[in-house]
Design an enzyme around this catalytic site. Sequence first.
Site, PDB file in Angstrom:
ATOM      1  N   LYS A 286      -3.780  -1.325  14.159  1.00 33.00           N
ATOM      2  CA  LYS A 286      -3.050  -0.287  14.886  1.00 33.00           C
ATOM      3  C   LYS A 286      -3.563  -0.188  16.318  1.00 33.00           C
ATOM      4  CE  LYS A 286      -3.603   2.449  11.488  1.00 33.00           C
ATOM      5  NZ  LYS A 286      -3.614   1.881  10.138  1.00 33.00           N
TER       6      LYS A 286
ATOM      7  N   GLU B  93       0.840  -1.209   0.000  1.00 35.58           N
ATOM      8  CA  GLU B  93       0.000   0.000   0.000  1.00 35.58           C
ATOM      9  C   GLU B  93       0.874   1.258   0.000  1.00 35.58           C
ATOM     10  OE1 GLU B  93      -1.323   1.942   3.295  1.00 35.58           O
ATOM     11  OE2 GLU B  93      -0.997   0.315   4.721  1.00 35.58           O
TER      12      GLU B  93
HETATM   13  N1  PSU Z   1      -0.462   0.897   8.711  1.00 32.71           N
HETATM   14  C1  PSU Z   1       0.609   1.668   9.002  1.00 32.71           C
HETATM   15  N2  PSU Z   1       0.539   2.996   8.701  1.00 32.71           N
HETATM   16  C2  PSU Z   1      -0.552   3.536   8.053  1.00 32.71           C
HETATM   17  C3  PSU Z   1      -1.677   2.712   7.744  1.00 32.71           C
HETATM   18  C4  PSU Z   1      -1.569   1.399   8.092  1.00 32.71           C
HETATM   19  O1  PSU Z   1       1.601   1.168   9.547  1.00 32.71           O
HETATM   20  O2  PSU Z   1      -0.535   4.732   7.748  1.00 32.71           O
HETATM   21  C5  PSU Z   1      -2.882   3.256   6.982  1.00 32.71           C
HETATM   22  C6  PSU Z   1      -3.433   2.130   6.110  1.00 32.71           C
HETATM   23  O3  PSU Z   1      -3.419   2.589   4.785  1.00 32.71           O
HETATM   24  C7  PSU Z   1      -4.836   1.907   6.603  1.00 32.71           C
HETATM   25  C8  PSU Z   1      -5.197   3.285   7.043  1.00 32.71           C
HETATM   26  O4  PSU Z   1      -5.688   1.377   5.616  1.00 32.71           O
HETATM   27  O5  PSU Z   1      -4.008   3.697   7.729  1.00 32.71           O
HETATM   28  C9  PSU Z   1      -6.437   3.304   7.894  1.00 32.71           C
HETATM   29  O6  PSU Z   1      -6.936   4.602   7.926  1.00 32.71           O
HETATM   30  P1  PSU Z   1      -8.431   4.867   8.456  1.00 32.71           P
HETATM   31  O7  PSU Z   1      -8.375   4.572   9.919  1.00 32.71           O
HETATM   32  O8  PSU Z   1      -8.694   6.314   8.153  1.00 32.71           O
HETATM   33  O9  PSU Z   1      -9.321   3.941   7.691  1.00 32.71           O
END
Ligand code: PSU
Length: 301
Positions: free
Chosen positions: A156, A22
């Site tokens: 996370k 990604e």
């Molecule tokens: N994992 C990481 N760093 C990130 C992300 C994931 O180590 O920045 C990103 C991924 O792209 C994930 C997104 O899909 O954060 C989720 O964001 P949200 O909570 O707005 O859906």
Amino acid sequence: MLVVSEEIRDAVGAGRPVVALESTIIAHGLPRPRNLRVAAELEAVVREQGAVPATIAVLDGRPHVGLDKAQLERIASGDGIRKLSHRDLPLAVATGASGATTVSATAFLAARAGLRVFATGGLGGVHRGWTQTQDESADLGLLARTRITVVCAGVKSILDVPATLQRLETLGVAVAGFGTERFPGFYLADSGEPVDWMLRTPQEVAEVMRAQDRLGGGESALIVANPVPEAEQLDPGLHARVLESGLRACAEQGVSGQAVTPFLLDHLARHSDGASLEANLAAVRGNVRLAGRIAAAWAGV
Ligand code: PSU
Ligand code: MN
């Protein structure tokens, strides 16, 4: 519709291993200029495992699967690079926008390009305070209807981990620990939650993928939860402190929606003197390496 690089098109055609990566983590999850070095390093780790890296992003309204050096630089520069989840893709395509793809948008595009293995850091999930904000990452719903294997270090730790695991169960997304019966905690090897299934080898993971296809039914993902090595995890006490102050800052400053995850990741990195960043990178590297091995097992090489 998709711009698939020649190298990836050839590899998919020949059934050789490919790993999707990604780009949101590059554009919005890591500080500049380190992010560009990391992007290149992750691609190199995939190649070391004998697989082809496929970093995914949208440039000038065209979804790209596989980026060249200049394109990777553009994503890492962050200038005019939006954060695109799955729902944003038609809007970006029609308006000619550029953006980094989250797990949901990357998984969607990877599956369209015929890729089956995807590595990231931590999945999005259910945010703390979700009963008020209704903030649940679009990652979960998309993985419930996309046949792809996602290697991650859990979700996370800024999220409500038990609520996220519950949602994955409700949505019917398969989850297995890799060499562990504990669900990993992204910066930490153990989130404190158990996981029902443990897989020990890339070959076992590939067997589960084959079983998914043989069973048929709705398309859904397989989440392979791979813990950061304990020696490289963030100190749990420090983790608890910086997370608490980050959540408080988020509430005080009224940060909401797509901005929440990048805000918290940045807060944790600054207030842990970069230690959270090192743990984050250790987790991502481990995931990318394992994804390369799984892609190889899946391709039968
Ligand atoms: N994992 C990481 N760093 C990130 C992300 C994931 O180590 O920045 C990103 C991924 O792209 C994930 C997104 O899909 O954060 C989720 O964001 P949200 O909570 O707005 O859906
Ligand atoms: Mn969100």
